[in-house]
Design a protein around this motif. Structure first.
Motif, mmCIF file in Angstrom:
data_model
loop_
_atom_site.group_PDB
_atom_site.id
_atom_site.type_symbol
_atom_site.label_atom_id
_atom_site.label_comp_id
_atom_site.label_asym_id
_atom_site.label_seq_id
_atom_site.Cartn_x
_atom_site.Cartn_y
_atom_site.Cartn_z
ATOM 1 N N LEU A 36 0.834 -1.208 0.000
ATOM 2 C CA LEU A 36 0.000 0.000 0.000
ATOM 3 C C LEU A 36 0.868 1.257 0.000
ATOM 4 C CD1 LEU A 36 -2.762 -1.162 2.500
ATOM 5 C CD2 LEU A 36 -3.028 -0.799 0.041
ATOM 6 N N TYR A 37 2.023 1.181 0.661
ATOM 7 C CA TYR A 37 2.949 2.318 0.625
ATOM 8 C C TYR A 37 3.647 2.401 -0.733
ATOM 9 C CZ TYR A 37 7.343 4.830 1.172
ATOM 10 O OH TYR A 37 8.410 5.672 0.973
ATOM 11 N N GLY A 38 4.111 1.263 -1.231
ATOM 12 C CA GLY A 38 4.856 1.248 -2.484
ATOM 13 C C GLY A 38 4.036 1.708 -3.679
ATOM 14 N N THR A 39 2.731 1.474 -3.628
ATOM 15 C CA THR A 39 1.870 1.898 -4.739
ATOM 16 C C THR A 39 1.334 3.315 -4.557
ATOM 17 O OG1 THR A 39 0.001 0.826 -3.616
ATOM 18 C CG2 THR A 39 1.154 -0.457 -5.307
ATOM 19 N N GLY A 40 1.697 3.938 -3.437
ATOM 20 C CA GLY A 40 1.274 5.311 -3.202
ATOM 21 C C GLY A 40 -0.126 5.460 -2.662
ATOM 22 N N VAL A 41 -0.764 4.358 -2.337
ATOM 23 C CA VAL A 41 -2.119 4.445 -1.770
ATOM 24 C C VAL A 41 -2.072 5.086 -0.387
ATOM 25 C CG1 VAL A 41 -4.112 3.096 -0.961
ATOM 26 C CG2 VAL A 41 -2.947 2.464 -3.088
ATOM 27 N N LEU A 42 -1.039 4.745 0.381
ATOM 28 C CA LEU A 42 -0.875 5.300 1.725
ATOM 29 C C LEU A 42 0.496 5.938 1.843
ATOM 30 C CD1 LEU A 42 -2.293 2.418 3.999
ATOM 31 C CD2 LEU A 42 -3.506 4.451 3.205
ATOM 32 N N THR A 43 0.593 6.917 2.721
ATOM 33 C CA THR A 43 1.900 7.474 3.057
ATOM 34 C C THR A 43 2.638 6.503 3.965
ATOM 35 O OG1 THR A 43 1.120 8.604 5.042
ATOM 36 C CG2 THR A 43 0.920 9.798 2.949
ATOM 37 N N LEU A 44 3.925 6.739 4.180
ATOM 38 C CA LEU A 44 4.704 5.862 5.059
ATOM 39 C C LEU A 44 4.122 5.858 6.463
ATOM 40 C CD1 LEU A 44 7.125 4.014 5.440
ATOM 41 C CD2 LEU A 44 8.499 6.042 5.968
ATOM 42 N N ASP A 45 3.740 7.037 6.966
ATOM 43 C CA ASP A 45 3.154 7.115 8.312
ATOM 44 C C ASP A 45 1.868 6.302 8.388
ATOM 45 O OD1 ASP A 45 5.200 8.685 9.196
ATOM 46 O OD2 ASP A 45 4.114 10.584 8.998
ATOM 47 N N GLN A 46 1.039 6.376 7.365
ATOM 48 C CA GLN A 46 -0.214 5.620 7.366
ATOM 49 C C GLN A 46 0.052 4.113 7.267
ATOM 50 O OE1 GLN A 46 -2.013 7.685 3.973
ATOM 51 N NE2 GLN A 46 -3.700 8.366 5.307
ATOM 52 N N ALA A 47 1.039 3.744 6.463
ATOM 53 C CA ALA A 47 1.332 2.322 6.275
ATOM 54 C C ALA A 47 1.867 1.664 7.541
ATOM 55 C CB ALA A 47 2.337 2.144 5.138
ATOM 56 N N LEU A 48 2.537 2.453 8.375
ATOM 57 C CA LEU A 48 3.117 1.898 9.614
ATOM 58 C C LEU A 48 2.322 2.282 10.852
ATOM 59 C CD1 LEU A 48 6.925 2.495 8.936
ATOM 60 C CD2 LEU A 48 5.559 0.453 8.470
ATOM 61 N N ALA A 49 1.241 3.025 10.671
ATOM 62 C CA ALA A 49 0.467 3.504 11.821
ATOM 63 C C ALA A 49 -0.173 2.368 12.608
ATOM 64 C CB ALA A 49 -0.618 4.484 11.352
ATOM 65 N N GLY A 50 -0.402 1.238 11.934
ATOM 66 C CA GLY A 50 -1.045 0.119 12.630
ATOM 67 C C GLY A 50 -0.258 -0.372 13.827
ATOM 68 N N PHE A 51 1.072 -0.284 13.744
ATOM 69 C CA PHE A 51 1.897 -0.800 14.834
ATOM 70 C C PHE A 51 1.897 0.133 16.044
ATOM 71 C CE2 PHE A 51 3.552 -2.672 10.928
ATOM 72 C CZ PHE A 51 3.465 -4.012 11.264
ATOM 73 N N GLY A 52 1.397 1.346 15.864
ATOM 74 C CA GLY A 52 1.257 2.265 16.990
ATOM 75 C C GLY A 52 -0.185 2.433 17.413
ATOM 76 N N ASP A 53 -1.064 1.631 16.844
ATOM 77 C CA ASP A 53 -2.480 1.726 17.167
ATOM 78 C C ASP A 53 -2.741 1.214 18.584
ATOM 79 O OD1 ASP A 53 -5.436 0.605 17.146
ATOM 80 O OD2 ASP A 53 -5.282 1.977 15.442
ATOM 81 N N PRO A 54 -3.636 1.864 19.343
ATOM 82 C CA PRO A 54 -3.950 1.395 20.700
ATOM 83 C C PRO A 54 -4.435 -0.050 20.738
ATOM 84 C CG PRO A 54 -4.836 3.596 20.351
ATOM 85 C CD PRO A 54 -4.319 3.140 19.020
ATOM 86 N N THR A 55 -5.068 -0.504 19.654
ATOM 87 C CA THR A 55 -5.536 -1.894 19.617
ATOM 88 C C THR A 55 -4.372 -2.863 19.747
ATOM 89 O OG1 THR A 55 -7.397 -1.271 18.202
ATOM 90 C CG2 THR A 55 -6.773 -3.592 18.210
ATOM 91 N N VAL A 56 -3.257 -2.579 19.084
ATOM 92 C CA VAL A 56 -2.090 -3.460 19.143
ATOM 93 C C VAL A 56 -1.514 -3.481 20.562
ATOM 94 C CG1 VAL A 56 0.269 -3.797 18.304
ATOM 95 C CG2 VAL A 56 -1.545 -3.151 16.709
#
Length: 598
Positions: A36-56
């Protein structure tokens, strides 16, 4: 290609890779985020934001809390209480086993509860003369229902609750899940009682999980541990200084025998005794008069009786000497302390025969019985120079219910539940506080806490959250919702729930229910927005359907865990599973829209 089309392609590729099952799920999840980052759909911050999500963070903390309950013997205590109280009647047996698993699932996790109870349920089945296959599948299915009793029962509940809050509704309460979980659990138990005997196979596995509950008695009998081992130190003015071992053995009381003598760095000696040497004596009664007469200093008395061999603080481990071990050729004797100073050798055998009371030289294949603190056993049996028969951790969990740290662990869990139920702090904060308290109170060490976390699960959730974001941000969720509404939009709202339930169930049989939820949740939210209704009934439908993993052994790890011990085949699951699935659908259609209104 527009961002929505790219998102569809990544979604389809992820599903194919999950079903293919040749790549680790964590690798697939990371590939999704990177794609998703490589194709430009998401920014780098968005692509890695899941690992900082409170759910994790919430899920990671719950793994630590779960391990605390298991490692301190709370789980073993619950299982032993079950075995002690349940009768041989089939209905009572099923109700007891399934209720225990459901409650334990609510406290820890589906996989943790099933893994903890499988050995005890197999032993229970054998004791009452029933096939384990008649109990293990109901056990796993009860865990799936039990996961919907409280918020912490499964990561899917957390994902759904957070999504409801983000969608502008409200987070789903800690005990609110029980409004649907209780009827699900009751139905699952009734179906297992009424139809289980006819739909479940009656098979016995070729190999059963070890029952270590009577390990102390077994070891006492096998190693003939009839006498206590007494360690004394020879004083400088003792009359034994300069005496040889034979002389010392002749001076001992009639019911005592000399096991050996160690010097300095605990090296066995066979020559004259020197001041400071440690003498090991085996005796059934007191040797106080002998100790006083010869000016000896008592060091330790090790009670080797079955009821004292294994306890809260101390345990035992059987180890074998493998070929080329550095210990081959070493001299040992019962009662000696190992070079580390924190383990005691109780007995040694060669080809099933005791090596006797005198010092012996170790050979490949010899078996040693060691005793020490649980921490010391855990630290030293990992030595590649020995092979452990049963891991001390496994012995402790089956033989020492409510061990050290159990009460603090229960108090911490109770406090966490109170915080979660009251909503005073965010769910992730409550769980992280509990995890920190468990380490601070020394219920678990930092290393144990790290090992308890399923990093695969965290990577899966962290890597799939960006896909959920992409489905929402690119408009893919709106497009899928519009397509869904084209089919179901003009129909009754109950049929809408049935359609959403069906989509979630089909995906959930093929890939992880957590990944399924992360894919379907944004679609459910978009449907709610399109219809201008509350997202709560739709999200709860996703939660219930994601838990309905009954049709295949690969649907969840819990289903896979019971396959070997129950000797199930792939086709055994759907027979009882279809009835369970039908009940989950009925509850979804009847209960969900009543409790969570559109």
């Amino acid at each position: 290609m527009d961002p929505a089309s790219v998102t569809y392609f990544v979604l389809a590729a992820a599903v194919v890779l999950f079903v293919w099952n040749r790549l680790p799920v964590g690798v697939v999840a990371l590939a999704v985020a990177l794609a998703l980052y490589g194709t430009g759909v998401l920014t780098l911050d968005q692509a890695l934001a899941g690992f900082g999500d409170p759910t994790v963070a919430f899920i990671a903390a719950l793994f630590v809390v779960s391990e605390a309950l298991d490692a301190t013997g709370v789980t073993a205590w619950a299982g032993q209480q079950l075995i002690a109280r349940v009768g041989a009647g089939r209905a009572r047996l099923l109700v007891s086993v399934m209720l225990a698993c459901a409650v334990l699932t609510a406290l820890i996790s589906v996989n943790g509860a099933v893994a903890a109870l499988i050995p005890m349920v197999v032993v229970l089945a054998v004791r009452v003369g029933r096939a384990p296959s008649q109990l293990l599948m109901p056990l796993a299915f009860a865990a799936h229902a039990g996961s919907l009793l409280v918020l912490t029962g499964t990561p899917v509940n957390i994902i759904v609750s957070e999504a409801a809050d983000d969608a502008g509704a409200r987070p789903i309460g800690y005990f609110e899940f029980a409004l649907v979980g209780l009827p699900l659990l009751v139905g699952v138990i009734v179906i297992a009682i009424v139809f289980g005997a006819r739909l479940l196979p009656t098979t016995t596995p070729a190999a059963l999980p070890p029952d270590l509950s009577a390990m102390a008695t077994t070891l006492t009998r096998q190693y003939a541990l009839h006498n206590d081992l007494i360690q004394v130190t020879v004083g400088a003015r003792s009359a034994l200084v300069g005496a040889d071992p034979e002389t010392v053995a002749a001076l001992l009381p009639a019911d005592a025998t000399l096991r050996g003598i160690a010097r300095g760095d605990r090296t066995p000696v066979d020559g004259p005794i020197a001041a400071g040497d440690t003498v090991v004596i085996a005796a059934q009664h007191s040797v106080a008069e002998f100790v006083e007469e010869y000016e000896l200093t008592p060091c330790a008395r090790i009670d080797t009786s079955a009821d004292q061999l294994i306890g809260v603080e101390y345990g035992v481990a059987e180890v074998m000497i493998p070929p080329r071990s550095e210990f081959i050729g070493h001299t040992i004797f019962p009662g000696m302390t190992t070079s580390s100073g924190d383990l005691v050798l109780l007995s040694a055998q060669r080809a099933g025969n005791d090596l006797g009371p005198k010092p012996a030289t170790l050979r490949a294949g010899d078996t040693l019985l060691l005793r020490g603190s649980w921490n010391a056993l855990d630290a030293h049996i990992a030595d590649p120079a020995v092979r452990v028969v049963h891991e001390p951790d496994l012995i402790r969990r089956q033989t020492v219910p409510m061990g050290p740290g159990a009460k603090p662990a229960l108090a911490i869990v109770a406090a966490m539940i109170a915080l979660l139920a009251s909503g005073l702090v965010p769910a992730a904060v409550a769980a992280l506080l509990a995890a920190c308290a468990i380490v601070i109170c020394r219920v678990l060490t930092v290393e144990q806490a790290h090992r308890s976390i399923s990093w695969t699960t965290l990577i899966l959730v962290g890597g799939m959250i960006p896909l959920s974001t992409a489905i929402r941000e690119t408009g893919a969720a709106d497009q899928l919702a519009a397509l869904f509404l084209t089919v179901f939009g003009d129909l009754d709202r109950h049929l809408l729930l049935i359609g959403l339930f069906a989509v979630t169930v089909v995906l959930g049989q093929l890939i992880s229910n957590t990944a399924t939820a992360l894919i379907v949740v944004p679609i459910a939210v978009a449907i709610a927005e399109e219809l201008s209704v509350s997202p709560l009934p739709l999200l709860m439908t996703v939660a219930v359907a994601a838990a309905a993993a009954f049709l295949t052994p690969v649907a969840t790890p819990a289903n896979m865990m019971i396959m070997g011990p129950g000797n199930y085949r792939f086709g055994d699951y759907w027979k009882l599973g279809l009835l369970m699935l039908a009940w989950f659908l009925i509850v979804t259609v009847v209960v969900v829209p009543v409790v969570w209104n559109f």
